[in-house]
Design a protein around this motif. Structure first.
Motif, PDB file in Angstrom:
ATOM      1  N   ILE A  36       0.655  -1.290   0.023  1.00 23.98           N
ATOM      2  CA  ILE A  36       0.224  -0.164  -0.094  1.00 23.98           C
ATOM      3  C   ILE A  36       0.861   1.207   0.164  1.00 23.98           C
ATOM      4  O   ILE A  36       0.618   2.173  -0.839  1.00 23.98           O
ATOM      5  CB  ILE A  36      -0.994  -0.178   1.243  1.00 23.98           C
ATOM      6  CG1 ILE A  36      -2.181  -1.066   0.951  1.00 23.98           C
ATOM      7  CG2 ILE A  36      -1.838   1.300   1.409  1.00 23.98           C
ATOM      8  CD1 ILE A  36      -2.953  -1.208   2.279  1.00 23.98           C
ATOM      9  N   SER A  39       2.259   1.998  -3.322  1.00 24.98           N
ATOM     10  CA  SER A  39       1.279   2.180  -4.510  1.00 24.98           C
ATOM     11  C   SER A  39       0.798   3.547  -4.256  1.00 24.98           C
ATOM     12  O   SER A  39       0.701   4.363  -5.266  1.00 24.98           O
ATOM     13  CB  SER A  39      -0.026   1.245  -4.124  1.00 24.98           C
ATOM     14  OG  SER A  39      -0.714   1.626  -2.939  1.00 24.98           O
ATOM     15  N   SER A 241      -6.832   9.330  -9.796  1.00 24.04           N
ATOM     16  CA  SER A 241      -6.952   8.654  -8.300  1.00 24.04           C
ATOM     17  C   SER A 241      -7.406   7.268  -8.693  1.00 24.04           C
ATOM     18  O   SER A 241      -6.989   6.426  -7.742  1.00 24.04           O
ATOM     19  CB  SER A 241      -7.456   9.383  -7.380  1.00 24.04           C
ATOM     20  OG  SER A 241      -8.869   9.551  -7.384  1.00 24.04           O
ATOM     21  N   ASP A 242      -8.300   6.959  -9.446  1.00 24.72           N
ATOM     22  CA  ASP A 242      -8.834   5.652  -9.525  1.00 24.72           C
ATOM     23  C   ASP A 242      -8.155   4.861 -10.705  1.00 24.72           C
ATOM     24  O   ASP A 242      -8.473   3.768 -11.006  1.00 24.72           O
ATOM     25  CB  ASP A 242     -10.270   5.785  -9.946  1.00 24.72           C
ATOM     26  CG  ASP A 242     -11.065   6.495  -8.672  1.00 24.72           C
ATOM     27  OD1 ASP A 242     -10.829   6.394  -7.849  1.00 24.72           O
ATOM     28  OD2 ASP A 242     -12.149   6.887  -9.122  1.00 24.72           O
ATOM     29  N   ASP A 244      -6.157   2.277 -12.536  1.00 26.50           N
ATOM     30  CA  ASP A 244      -5.424   0.847 -12.049  1.00 26.50           C
ATOM     31  C   ASP A 244      -5.557   0.007 -13.556  1.00 26.50           C
ATOM     32  O   ASP A 244      -5.881   0.549 -14.494  1.00 26.50           O
ATOM     33  CB  ASP A 244      -6.181   0.348 -11.015  1.00 26.50           C
ATOM     34  CG  ASP A 244      -7.460  -0.424 -11.313  1.00 26.50           C
ATOM     35  OD1 ASP A 244      -8.219  -0.090 -12.242  1.00 26.50           O
ATOM     36  OD2 ASP A 244      -7.925  -1.281 -10.070  1.00 26.50           O
ATOM     37  N   TYR A 257      -1.386  -0.132 -10.561  1.00 32.22           N
ATOM     38  CA  TYR A 257      -1.668  -1.198  -9.652  1.00 32.22           C
ATOM     39  C   TYR A 257      -3.391  -1.731  -9.726  1.00 32.22           C
ATOM     40  O   TYR A 257      -3.858  -0.959 -10.455  1.00 32.22           O
ATOM     41  CB  TYR A 257      -1.760  -0.572  -8.247  1.00 32.22           C
ATOM     42  CG  TYR A 257      -0.261  -0.615  -7.564  1.00 32.22           C
ATOM     43  CD1 TYR A 257       0.263  -1.615  -6.454  1.00 32.22           C
ATOM     44  CD2 TYR A 257       0.699   0.428  -8.074  1.00 32.22           C
ATOM     45  CE1 TYR A 257       1.263  -1.589  -5.808  1.00 32.22           C
ATOM     46  CE2 TYR A 257       1.843   0.295  -7.475  1.00 32.22           C
ATOM     47  CZ  TYR A 257       2.126  -0.537  -6.440  1.00 32.22           C
ATOM     48  OH  TYR A 257       3.620  -0.691  -5.762  1.00 32.22           O
ATOM     49  N   ASP A 258      -3.337  -3.111  -9.296  1.00 34.75           N
ATOM     50  CA  ASP A 258      -4.718  -3.629  -9.534  1.00 34.75           C
ATOM     51  C   ASP A 258      -5.522  -3.266  -7.928  1.00 34.75           C
ATOM     52  O   ASP A 258      -5.377  -3.783  -7.217  1.00 34.75           O
ATOM     53  CB  ASP A 258      -4.751  -5.156  -9.786  1.00 34.75           C
ATOM     54  CG  ASP A 258      -6.134  -5.750 -10.149  1.00 34.75           C
ATOM     55  OD1 ASP A 258      -7.033  -5.257  -9.612  1.00 34.75           O
ATOM     56  OD2 ASP A 258      -5.853  -6.546 -10.779  1.00 34.75           O
ATOM     57  N   ARG A 259      -6.116  -2.257  -8.081  1.00 28.84           N
ATOM     58  CA  ARG A 259      -6.938  -1.978  -6.946  1.00 28.84           C
ATOM     59  C   ARG A 259      -7.883  -2.843  -6.368  1.00 28.84           C
ATOM     60  O   ARG A 259      -8.258  -2.925  -5.124  1.00 28.84           O
ATOM     61  CB  ARG A 259      -7.650  -0.465  -6.820  1.00 28.84           C
ATOM     62  CG  ARG A 259      -6.464   0.619  -7.387  1.00 28.84           C
ATOM     63  CD  ARG A 259      -7.163   2.123  -7.400  1.00 28.84           C
ATOM     64  NE  ARG A 259      -6.166   2.945  -7.614  1.00 28.84           N
ATOM     65  CZ  ARG A 259      -5.110   3.621  -6.927  1.00 28.84           C
ATOM     66  NH1 ARG A 259      -5.410   3.399  -5.833  1.00 28.84           N
ATOM     67  NH2 ARG A 259      -4.456   4.513  -7.529  1.00 28.84           N
ATOM     68  N   THR A 260      -8.567  -3.547  -7.244  1.00 28.86           N
ATOM     69  CA  THR A 260      -9.402  -4.612  -6.707  1.00 28.86           C
ATOM     70  C   THR A 260      -8.811  -5.606  -5.901  1.00 28.86           C
ATOM     71  O   THR A 260      -9.150  -6.109  -5.006  1.00 28.86           O
ATOM     72  CB  THR A 260     -10.130  -5.081  -7.969  1.00 28.86           C
ATOM     73  OG1 THR A 260     -10.892  -4.143  -8.701  1.00 28.86           O
ATOM     74  CG2 THR A 260     -11.131  -6.284  -7.545  1.00 28.86           C
ATOM     75  N   GLN A 262      -6.214  -5.228  -4.712  1.00 30.06           N
ATOM     76  CA  GLN A 262      -5.446  -4.443  -3.503  1.00 30.06           C
ATOM     77  C   GLN A 262      -6.297  -4.794  -2.440  1.00 30.06           C
ATOM     78  O   GLN A 262      -6.326  -4.857  -1.053  1.00 30.06           O
ATOM     79  CB  GLN A 262      -5.154  -3.348  -3.792  1.00 30.06           C
ATOM     80  CG  GLN A 262      -4.541  -2.213  -2.461  1.00 30.06           C
ATOM     81  CD  GLN A 262      -4.142  -1.010  -3.007  1.00 30.06           C
ATOM     82  OE1 GLN A 262      -4.923   0.003  -2.923  1.00 30.06           O
ATOM     83  NE2 GLN A 262      -2.889  -0.747  -3.323  1.00 30.06           N
ATOM     84  N   LYS A 263      -7.690  -4.420  -2.610  1.00 26.38           N
ATOM     85  CA  LYS A 263      -8.668  -4.301  -1.410  1.00 26.38           C
ATOM     86  C   LYS A 263      -8.935  -6.056  -1.243  1.00 26.38           C
ATOM     87  O   LYS A 263      -9.151  -5.985  -0.001  1.00 26.38           O
ATOM     88  CB  LYS A 263     -10.085  -3.764  -2.258  1.00 26.38           C
ATOM     89  CG  LYS A 263     -10.235  -2.562  -2.524  1.00 26.38           C
ATOM     90  CD  LYS A 263     -11.265  -1.972  -3.482  1.00 26.38           C
ATOM     91  CE  LYS A 263     -11.319  -0.329  -3.714  1.00 26.38           C
ATOM     92  NZ  LYS A 263     -12.393  -0.054  -4.247  1.00 26.38           N
ATOM     93  N   THR A 266      -6.100  -6.666   1.008  1.00 23.99           N
ATOM     94  CA  THR A 266      -6.178  -5.954   2.219  1.00 23.99           C
ATOM     95  C   THR A 266      -7.314  -6.683   3.331  1.00 23.99           C
ATOM     96  O   THR A 266      -6.733  -6.677   4.606  1.00 23.99           O
ATOM     97  CB  THR A 266      -6.859  -4.508   2.187  1.00 23.99           C
ATOM     98  OG1 THR A 266      -5.515  -3.818   1.227  1.00 23.99           O
ATOM     99  CG2 THR A 266      -6.831  -3.839   3.362  1.00 23.99           C
TER     100      THR A 266
END
Length: 752
Positions: A36, A39, A241-242, A244, A257-260, A262-263, A266
């Motif tokens: 994180i 990123s 900001s979104d 990915d 990055y792959d925010r999905t 990442q979530k 997390t």
């Protein structure tokens, strides 16, 4: 502290479970924190990312430079900036080299606040032949001298262009945009002013703008051929900001990055940490019976309850610190695998922020783990504890409730992992309208007679040529007139022999033989053209002016890929298309090895070879990585649950020894003792499964709706997950249940 160490040494199972559980959880939290922090470190100088929009096509991060004319006509667009990456042959101060150059609009350094050491943001790119270089480039090319005014020469096919250095920007260590040492005006070459080329379009848009309507207006307002003929994909907006990897083709952005993912990562790291902390809390509460006299004596000797609480928290801090140290070692061992899984470069403790975050994790985990046992210690009545008048048996209600919660979460995670595996398998196995098994592609063998060198290999059945692998989308797009309408044709360029290799069936052929430049429309496209002719009152025979026949429907990309227009096959001269497609008689990977060896024998080394199946599976890399991640966390959650059950069942069996002995004296059978204990630990799982199964079902059902081809959301997935968790619970408590079942009443009561 010596007494605590003595307690840990005497209760090795408790110690091992606490340390291992916390170490595993903290290892993943360490990886998560590094992931994180890394990123959010990209382009940290751009502090208004929420106010910057990317105008891009629906399947990629780029759009075209010509959209600038449309932006200027829209009052909602307050400002915009364009950039694209070029690979050029350059020379500077007598040194020639190949390098990537960022071609940008003149307001680049005004729009994006990258720091300039020399030059003003408003002026550095005002001249079409200006260049701004990085600090490191200036030091490397012009050591000890100012680069301002120096020349950088770009060699082009029809000449060269001299660029004058007008500024120097600070090196950006982590960036998704400024990935070049040289920034130039996108109009550096005269033809660039009117050329159509893909680029990143960044915009400032007014707050009251309707983004959907604005995207459509910009698309329709562009006068370039690709837009007027509807050959370009639709436009959409995404906040910077979104941004990915799920945006599609990321070019010209890099390091996305792959925010999905990442979530998801997390969420599971948090679940693991919660499991480990609750394991610590409940096991500490359960095993506190073995330390109750020690703590009571301390209070009778003058230590107040606050002091006892602090002591318990300090003990938690010590154990957490040891677990954190082991977690660092484990995290370092998993660093490479995690980087591959998350498609990024994880480098633990590469900056100060991670060290500070690590200290916070230790303190937070210690406080969270120790606060409940500390509060529990303040409830001790020291006199009664020393006299031995505390409760003889502890029903461990909260511990068993926690096991139920853990079991419920395991059911959900296992169900999701199972559904994802079968869904991905179904998508990979879905028919695409051509053969994918035992078919390989080969390129990079220009000038070699492939048919002569490879045709006699036992593994080779037939050879053809294609312009591009259909998995990697179409070879290109053209247009055809259907009455008053223009339709988009997505082409698969290939030779006649490639039809046999790919197993593409010709349904109808209008000419007696297949010739070069013939076009074959897919069945669905054929039907849509006939329908259009019928509406316009055109003779259906006119379709022969559009194509030479009809082939079975086939897809570009994978089963989830959506494309506008009509798919078609264009028969091209073999010399015009670069990629060989080979049908194999044997396993494709064995054939790849044999073909590679043969090519190296004839001194061909710089070639690319892969199977269609591998290319197809690569398109589902995100889903496969998600399966690996969820399966890994499911396994870890199961292991933590097993450790908790083993420890608590061990404690429970010790506490129940006296009661079991009495029950046996009054006639209780061994079978009843065994099943009573089993029932005590399976009931919480069965109770929580009433909630866990519907939650998993609803989540998976919603997730499956996003796929055009999907598995049935069958209850067998959930029955299997519940059965697996129950088997795990049963296996974990069997040894303790058997020990309790075989209790000798006489021996047990003598000890009392």
């Amino acid at each position: 502290m010596k007494s605590y160490l003595r307690f840990l040494s005497r209760n090795k199972l408790y110690t091992a479970i606490e340390v291992v559980g916390l170490s595993v959880a903290l290892a993943f939290v360490i990886l998560l924190s590094s992931y994180i922090i890394d990123s959010i470190s990209y382009d940290k100088d751009i502090d208004d990312k929420d106010d910057i929009y990317i105008c891009h096509f629906t399947n990629k991060a780029s759009s075209f430079n010509v959209l600038g004319n449309s932006f200027e006509k829209c009052p909602e667009v307050e400002d915009y900036c364009q950039f694209t990456e070029l690979h050029l042959h350059l020379s500077a101060d007598g040194n020639e080299f190949e390098d990537d150059v960022l071609a940008v609009s003149s307001n680049f350094f005004e729009f994006l606040p990258y720091k300039l050491n020399q030059g003003k943001a408003a002026d550095v790119l005002a001249n079409n032949h200006a260049a701004v270089v990085s600090e490191s480039f200036a030091d490397r090319m012009f050591p000890g001298d100012s680069p301002i005014g120096k020349q950088v020469v770009c060699s082009m096919d029809d000449g060269s262009v001299n660029l004058t250095i007008s500024g120097v920007f600070e090196d950006v260590e982590k960036t998704q945009i400024l990935n070049a040492d040289i920034v130039i005006n996108q109009n550096f070459y005269d033809y660039q002013k009117d050329a159509l080329f893909p680029c990143g379009n960044l915009l400032h848009i007014s707050d009251d703008a309707n983004l959907t309507e604005l995207a459509e207006r910009i698309y329709n307002g562009c006068e370039a051929f690709m837009f007027t003929e509807k050959l370009a994909p639709k436009l959409t907006f995404t906040k910077l900001s979104d941004l990915d990897v799920n945006i599609g083709d990321p070019v010209p952005f890099e390091n996305l990055y792959d925010r999905t993912l990442q979530k998801t990562f997390t969420l599971f790291c948090v679940i693991l940490l919660v499991f480990a902390i609750l394991n610590y809390i409940f096991l500490t509460l359960a095993f506190s019976r073995f330390r109750i006299k020690e703590l009571s004596i301390r209070m009778l000797l003058g230590t107040n309850k606050f002091g006892v609480s602090v002591r318990v928290i300090v003990e938690s801090l010590m154990l957490t610190s040891v677990a954190f140290g082991l977690g660092i070692i484990l995290a370092l061992a998993l660093e490479g695998s995690a980087s591959e899984l998350l498609r990024c470069n994880i480098d633990i403790f590469c900056n100060t922020a991670e060290v500070v975050w690590a200290i916070m994790i230790i303190v937070f985990t210690s406080l969270l783990s120790g606060i409940v046992p500390a509060l529990s210690s303040t409830l001790i009545d020291p006199i009664n504890a020393v006299k031995g008048e505390t409760r003889r048996a502890d029903k461990a209600f909260f511990a068993k409730a926690f096991i139920g919660i853990q079991g419920g979460i395991c059911i959900i995670i296992i169900s999701i992992a199972t559904a994802m595996f079968f869904q991905t398998r179904k998508m990979i196995d879905a028919p695409l309208g051509y053969d994918t098994e035992r078919v390989i592609t080969l390129q990079g063998c220009d000038g070699l007679d492939i048919e002569n060198h490879l045709g006699n290999l036992p593994c080779v059945k037939s050879i053809g040529k294609i312009g591009r692998s259909p998995i990697q989308l179409s070879s290109g797009s053209t247009q055809a007139r259907v009455g008053n309408d223009m339709i988009k044709l997505n082409r698969l360029d290939c030779s006649v022999s490639a039809l046999e290799v790919l197993g593409i069936e010709i349904v109808e052929q209008f000419n007696s033989e297949i010739n070069v430049w013939d076009k074959f429309i897919s069945e669905s496209g054929y039907q849509s053209i006939l329908k259009s002719y019928d509406v316009q009152g055109i003779d259906p025979e006119n379709i022969k002016s559009v194509c030479s026949g009809v082939v079975k429907d086939f897809r570009f990309g994978n089963i989830t890929t959506e494309m506008d227009g009509v798919n078609c096959i264009t028969i091209m001269p073999s010399d015009w298309i670069p990629i060989y497609v080979i049908k194999c008689n044997t396993d494709e990977h064995q054939a790849i090895a044999e073909i590679s060896n043969r090519l190296r024998e004839v001194s061909i080394n710089d070639f690319e070879i892969s199977s269609i199946t591998d290319q197809l599976q690569e398109t589902f890399i995100k889903e496969k990585n998600s399966i690996v991640m969820i399966s890994t966390f499911a396994l870890l959650c199961v292991l933590l649950t097993i450790m908790a059950i083993v420890a608590i069942s061990s404690y429970y069996s010790q506490m129940k020894t006296h009661d079991t002995a009495i029950h046996k004296v009054f006639g209780a059978s061994q079978k009843k003792v065994f099943w009573d204990m089993v029932w005590n630990f399976t009931v919480p799982i069965l109770i929580t499964s009433v909630i866990a199964v519907p939650v998993a079902y609803l989540y998976i059902d919603k997730w499956l709706q996003s796929y055009p081809v999907r598995i049935d959301n069958t209850f067998w997935i959930y029955i299997g997950s519940l059965s697996l968790v129950l088997i795990i619970v049963l296996a974990s408590i069997t040894l303790q249940a058997l020990r309790l079942m075989r209790t000798n009443p006489a021996d047990a009561l003598k000890k009392e």
